[in-house]
Scaffold this active site. Structure first.
Site, PDB file in Angstrom:
ATOM      1  N   HIS A   1      -6.634  -8.026  12.770  1.00  0.00           N
ATOM      2  CA  HIS A   1      -5.428  -7.190  12.840  1.00  0.00           C
ATOM      3  C   HIS A   1      -5.086  -6.986  14.308  1.00  0.00           C
ATOM      4  CE1 HIS A   1      -2.422  -4.752  11.003  1.00  0.00           C
ATOM      5  NE2 HIS A   1      -2.834  -3.612  11.511  1.00  0.00           N
TER       6      HIS A   1
ATOM      7  N   ARG B   1     -10.747  -0.981  14.730  1.00  0.00           N
ATOM      8  CA  ARG B   1     -10.609  -0.123  13.560  1.00  0.00           C
ATOM      9  C   ARG B   1     -11.686  -0.570  12.573  1.00  0.00           C
ATOM     10  NH1 ARG B   1      -4.786   0.361  10.567  1.00  0.00           N
ATOM     11  NH2 ARG B   1      -5.307  -1.754   9.892  1.00  0.00           N
TER      12      ARG B   1
ATOM     13  N   CYS C   1      12.850  23.945   5.360  1.00  0.00           N
ATOM     14  CA  CYS C   1      11.933  24.691   4.490  1.00  0.00           C
ATOM     15  C   CYS C   1      11.198  23.726   3.559  1.00  0.00           C
ATOM     16  CB  CYS C   1      12.692  25.718   3.659  1.00  0.00           C
ATOM     17  SG  CYS C   1      13.778  26.789   4.622  1.00  0.00           S
ATOM     18  N   MET C   2      10.303  24.256   2.758  1.00  0.00           N
ATOM     19  CA  MET C   2       9.521  23.387   1.875  1.00  0.00           C
ATOM     20  C   MET C   2      10.415  22.654   0.862  1.00  0.00           C
ATOM     21  SD  MET C   2       6.278  24.191  -0.622  1.00  0.00           S
ATOM     22  CE  MET C   2       5.104  24.644   0.619  1.00  0.00           C
ATOM     23  N   ASP C   3      11.391  23.364   0.310  1.00  0.00           N
ATOM     24  CA  ASP C   3      12.172  22.792  -0.784  1.00  0.00           C
ATOM     25  C   ASP C   3      13.663  22.705  -0.486  1.00  0.00           C
ATOM     26  OD1 ASP C   3       9.705  23.200  -2.293  1.00  0.00           O
ATOM     27  OD2 ASP C   3      10.315  25.312  -2.164  1.00  0.00           O
TER      28      ASP C   3
ATOM     29  N   LYS D   1       0.843  -1.206   0.000  1.00  0.00           N
ATOM     30  CA  LYS D   1       0.000   0.000   0.000  1.00  0.00           C
ATOM     31  C   LYS D   1       0.878   1.256   0.000  1.00  0.00           C
ATOM     32  CE  LYS D   1      -0.377  -0.430   5.032  1.00  0.00           C
ATOM     33  NZ  LYS D   1      -1.250  -0.897   6.134  1.00  0.00           N
TER      34      LYS D   1
ATOM     35  N   ARG E   1       1.188 -10.929   6.694  1.00  0.00           N
ATOM     36  CA  ARG E   1       1.016  -9.680   5.926  1.00  0.00           C
ATOM     37  C   ARG E   1       2.135  -8.685   6.248  1.00  0.00           C
ATOM     38  NH1 ARG E   1      -4.456  -9.889   8.354  1.00  0.00           N
ATOM     39  NH2 ARG E   1      -3.688  -8.165   9.638  1.00  0.00           N
TER      40      ARG E   1
ATOM     41  N   TYR F   1      13.909  30.161   8.652  1.00  0.00           N
ATOM     42  CA  TYR F   1      12.685  30.755   9.195  1.00  0.00           C
ATOM     43  C   TYR F   1      12.632  30.702  10.722  1.00  0.00           C
ATOM     44  CZ  TYR F   1      10.695  30.364   4.468  1.00  0.00           C
ATOM     45  OH  TYR F   1      10.440  30.465   3.130  1.00  0.00           O
TER      46      TYR F   1
HETATM   47  C1  LIG Z   1      -0.534  -1.865   6.805  1.00  0.00           C
HETATM   48  C2  LIG Z   1      -1.057  -3.172   7.223  1.00  0.00           C
HETATM   49  C3  LIG Z   1      -0.186  -4.270   7.349  1.00  0.00           C
HETATM   50  C4  LIG Z   1       1.323  -4.149   7.244  1.00  0.00           C
HETATM   51  O1  LIG Z   1       1.808  -3.554   8.416  1.00  0.00           O
HETATM   52  P1  LIG Z   1       3.369  -3.460   8.758  1.00  0.00           P
HETATM   53  O2  LIG Z   1       3.415  -3.061  10.178  1.00  0.00           O
HETATM   54  O3  LIG Z   1       3.944  -2.431   7.845  1.00  0.00           O
HETATM   55  O4  LIG Z   1       3.952  -4.797   8.497  1.00  0.00           O
HETATM   56  C5  LIG Z   1      -0.749  -5.510   7.623  1.00  0.00           C
HETATM   57  N1  LIG Z   1      -2.088  -5.655   7.775  1.00  0.00           N
HETATM   58  C6  LIG Z   1      -2.936  -4.609   7.689  1.00  0.00           C
HETATM   59  C7  LIG Z   1      -4.401  -4.839   7.877  1.00  0.00           C
HETATM   60  C8  LIG Z   1      -2.458  -3.337   7.425  1.00  0.00           C
HETATM   61  O5  LIG Z   1      -3.305  -2.304   7.363  1.00  0.00           O
END
Ligand SMILES: *Cc1c(COP(=O)(O)O)cnc(C)c1O
Length: 390
Positions: free
Chosen positions: A165, A137, A317-319, A43, A224, A269
């Site tokens: 999760h 969540r 700064c930004m850049d 992701k 995952r 700044y």
């Molecule tokens: C982002 C995410 C992961 C991966 O998490 P990491 O801590 O980067 O390994 C696994 N499962 C779900 C549901 C996530 O949202």
């Protein structure tokens, strides 16, 4: 993005070592239960690493299942992984259900309401069911078993997986370990109850990176991993299982100007920095618009210049941002400043940078890249093939 149209100009950039990514995949494989597969979490543009080349290489390393956060990320991954299973972890509005079909994406059903709405679109969609075992969540809590059950009875949806999760797998505190065990117990109880009633729960998956590190006994169909694929921890910490991961990403930028400023002069700044002695000041072509956190100042050794670690001074700064390169010998415009990565024996790890910015590497990495071109390195497969034969 401009660099896509115009090519890569030297200013600030990300270097991606795809062989390190491949190494990490095999290291993770060697640490997980046999019979368990990797669902690679790519992701947020593969945590800032660029999802196209990352997905392509992962496919070549034998990965066949991916997870993304959004429908459009899934559609993009589909281009690079035509045969793979791709799961969308975040919410997809039922009005977009036809795109799940078009790109052959599986959807994580957040709850019975979400599943019913997807079902009523009439589209034939593969789903995974999210069980909320304590993260609070997304998902359905085990006490609402009939809601959970209703998802498995959907007319148009095919359940191909069941997931949860974990909320605190990164912690080795006893109470957090107990909480993870409680979450797993809740999950396994629901799964067993579903199986007893004759439902096919599909593939089971519960472990993000830290659950792989700290709860290696969990035995599901997939793990995952996200952050660990990219070769870094979320922060500097100890884990139960030790790994041999290699950081995949380096972050570099060019120095634009070098000159001496006098004692008593302020920099940038808000004038939060004032030189206590005359210093050599270097201005670098990278800023918070490139993903360098604005608060990354006032720490020693946040950048490697000319083989030395030097501090960022004044507000980012930004850049652009400014360095005190007084101790770094002969430094000139056009030299390279390294913020993440290794130069010879000297290294700044993403974990250190994240710590100084008061966050975790996941956030640092996924915020990089909006304006930074990525340069990929990998041995050609041909070369590897030849070496294997020799
Ligand atoms: C982002 C995410 C992961 C991966 O998490 P990491 O801590 O980067 O390994 C696994 N499962 C779900 C549901 C996530 O949202």
């Amino acid at each position: 993005m401009a660099h896509k149209k115009t090519g890569i100009f030297k200013r600030a950039w990300i270097e991606i070592d795809l062989d390190a990514l491949a190494h990490n995949v095999h290291d993770i494989k060697s640490k997980i239960q046999s019979g368990c597969d990797i669902m690679a979490v790519i992701k947020a543009d593969a945590y800032g690493h660029g999802v196209g080349r990352v997905a392509e290489r992962l496919v070549r390393e034998g990965i066949s299942t991916f997870a993304v956060a959004t429908l459009s990320e899934g559609a993009e991954v589909r281009e690079y992984a035509p045969e793979s299973d791709i799961l969308v972890l975040g919410y997809t509005h039922p009005a977009d259900a036809k795109h799940l079909v078009k790109y052959r994406l599986a959807q994580l059903a957040s709850d019975a309401v979400h599943a019913r709405a997807l079902d009523e679109t009439g589209h034939k969609i593969s789903i995974h069911v999210a069980i909320d075992t304590g993260m609070h969540r997304l998902g359905v809590e085990p006490m609402h078993f009939s809601d959970i059950e209703s998802i498995y009875k959907s007319r148009n949806l095919t359940v191909v997986g069941t997931a949860t999760h974990l909320a605190s797998p990164d912690s080795l505190a006893e109470s957090d370990i107990e909480f993870t065990e409680l979450q797993m117990e809740r999950f396994i109880t629901v799964v067993q109850r579903l199986r007893d009633k004759g439902y096919d729960v599909g593939k089971l998956h519960t472990q993000s990176s830290y659950a792989i590190y700290n709860h290696p006994d969990i035995d599901c169909d997939y793990v995952r991993p996200g952050i660990m694929l990219y070769g870094v921890h979320s922060q500097d910490d100890d884990t139960k299982v030790s790994t041999d991961l290699r950081p995949v990403l380096s972050l570099k930028a060019l120095i634009a100007q070098v000159r001496q400023i006098d004692k008593g002069e302020s920099v940038s700044y808000g004038r939060i920095y004032t030189a206590k002695t005359p210093i050599m000041l270097a201005t670098v072509s990278i800023g918070y618009a490139d993903g360098i956190p604005r608060n990354l100042t006032g720490h020693d050794g946040m950048c490697i210049v000319n083989g030395r670690k030097v501090p960022i001074i004044g507000r980012v700064c930004m850049d652009m941002l400014m360095l005190d390169v007084t101790g770094a010998g002969e430094v000139k415009a056009g030299d390279i400043a390294t913020f993440i990565g290794k130069v010879g024996d000297i290294e700044i790890r993403c974990e250190e940078l994240a710590d100084c910015a008061g966050t975790i590497t996941n956030e640092i990495l996924c915020r990089l890249g909006a304006r930074l071109p990525r340069i990929y390195t990998e041995k050609s497969t041909e070369e590897e093939f030849v070496r294997q034969r020799l």
